[in-house]
Design a protein around this motif. Sequence first.
Motif, PDB file in Angstrom:
ATOM      1  N   UNK A  17      -6.290  -2.617  -2.600  1.00 26.60           N
ATOM      2  CA  UNK A  17      -5.055  -3.813  -1.499  1.00 26.60           C
ATOM      3  C   UNK A  17      -5.610  -3.321   0.170  1.00 26.60           C
ATOM      4  N   UNK A  18      -4.780  -4.236   0.536  1.00 26.14           N
ATOM      5  CA  UNK A  18      -5.014  -4.276   1.822  1.00 26.14           C
ATOM      6  C   UNK A  18      -4.113  -3.247   2.319  1.00 26.14           C
ATOM      7  N   UNK A  19      -5.331  -2.592   3.406  1.00 23.01           N
ATOM      8  CA  UNK A  19      -4.272  -1.416   4.572  1.00 23.01           C
ATOM      9  C   UNK A  19      -2.824  -1.141   5.160  1.00 23.01           C
ATOM     10  N   UNK A  20      -2.330  -2.685   5.329  1.00 22.58           N
ATOM     11  CA  UNK A  20      -0.795  -2.953   5.611  1.00 22.58           C
ATOM     12  C   UNK A  20       0.156  -2.382   4.882  1.00 22.58           C
TER      13      UNK A  20
ATOM     14  N   UNK B  24      -0.902  -1.042   1.864  1.00 23.89           N
ATOM     15  CA  UNK B  24      -1.073   0.425   1.131  1.00 23.89           C
ATOM     16  C   UNK B  24      -0.064   1.393   2.365  1.00 23.89           C
ATOM     17  N   UNK B  25       0.147   0.617   3.313  1.00 20.99           N
ATOM     18  CA  UNK B  25       1.041   1.989   4.504  1.00 20.99           C
ATOM     19  C   UNK B  25       1.988   1.683   4.862  1.00 20.99           C
ATOM     20  N   UNK B  26       2.827   0.400   4.413  1.00 19.06           N
ATOM     21  CA  UNK B  26       4.077   0.356   3.882  1.00 19.06           C
ATOM     22  C   UNK B  26       4.933   1.047   2.523  1.00 19.06           C
ATOM     23  N   UNK B  27       3.718   1.163   1.878  1.00 14.02           N
ATOM     24  CA  UNK B  27       4.614   1.780   0.105  1.00 14.02           C
ATOM     25  C   UNK B  27       4.183   3.175   0.855  1.00 14.02           C
ATOM     26  N   UNK B  28       3.086   3.571   1.051  1.00 11.66           N
ATOM     27  CA  UNK B  28       3.275   5.467   1.532  1.00 11.66           C
ATOM     28  C   UNK B  28       4.081   5.683   2.691  1.00 11.66           C
ATOM     29  N   UNK B  29       4.582   4.742   3.155  1.00  8.42           N
ATOM     30  CA  UNK B  29       5.383   4.634   3.939  1.00  8.42           C
ATOM     31  C   UNK B  29       6.777   4.999   3.461  1.00  8.42           C
ATOM     32  N   UNK B  30       7.076   3.835   2.954  1.00  9.59           N
ATOM     33  CA  UNK B  30       8.565   4.122   1.830  1.00  9.59           C
ATOM     34  C   UNK B  30       8.657   5.151   0.843  1.00  9.59           C
ATOM     35  N   UNK B  31       7.436   5.869   0.364  1.00 13.61           N
ATOM     36  CA  UNK B  31       7.659   7.292  -0.292  1.00 13.61           C
ATOM     37  C   UNK B  31       7.406   8.545   0.649  1.00 13.61           C
TER      38      UNK B  31
ATOM     39  N   UNK C 216      -2.632   6.956   7.347  1.00 12.10           N
ATOM     40  CA  UNK C 216      -3.505   7.491   8.481  1.00 12.10           C
ATOM     41  C   UNK C 216      -4.879   6.472   8.257  1.00 12.10           C
ATOM     42  N   UNK C 217      -5.330   7.200   6.221  1.00  8.51           N
ATOM     43  CA  UNK C 217      -5.952   6.662   5.655  1.00  8.51           C
ATOM     44  C   UNK C 217      -6.058   4.640   5.962  1.00  8.51           C
ATOM     45  N   UNK C 218      -4.967   4.304   6.357  1.00 10.65           N
ATOM     46  CA  UNK C 218      -5.192   2.542   5.747  1.00 10.65           C
ATOM     47  C   UNK C 218      -5.448   2.061   6.962  1.00 10.65           C
ATOM     48  N   UNK C 219      -4.762   2.667   8.157  1.00  7.37           N
ATOM     49  CA  UNK C 219      -4.963   2.614   9.076  1.00  7.37           C
ATOM     50  C   UNK C 219      -6.603   2.785  10.386  1.00  7.37           C
TER      51      UNK C 219
END
Length: 86
Positions: A1-4, A6-13, A65-68
């Motif tokens: 999955x693209x890092x962006x 991943x960051x969006x999904x876990x940001x919502x969580x 942090x891992x996604x970025x």
Amino acid sequence: MAPAYTAIIFGILALAAIWGIRQNISSGTASSRGWTCTIDDNPIGFCLIVCGKAVCLGFSIAMIFHAFGLAGDPVAHIKHALPFLS
């Protein structure tokens, strides 16, 4: 999955966890899977529910942090620390 993604999904969580913690602390009542605790009647259960949400928040921040590329893989760290889970 693209890092962006991943960051969006876990940001919502993470936002959901923050909102849940805020609601629990402001109302003094925490619910989890049909189990409701008030801070006056069952303070340990209340703290366990809020701490569980805080763990979810911490994991979400670690995944962002891992996604970025700012931290290592938190899942790999958990597998290394707790080998009986893998």
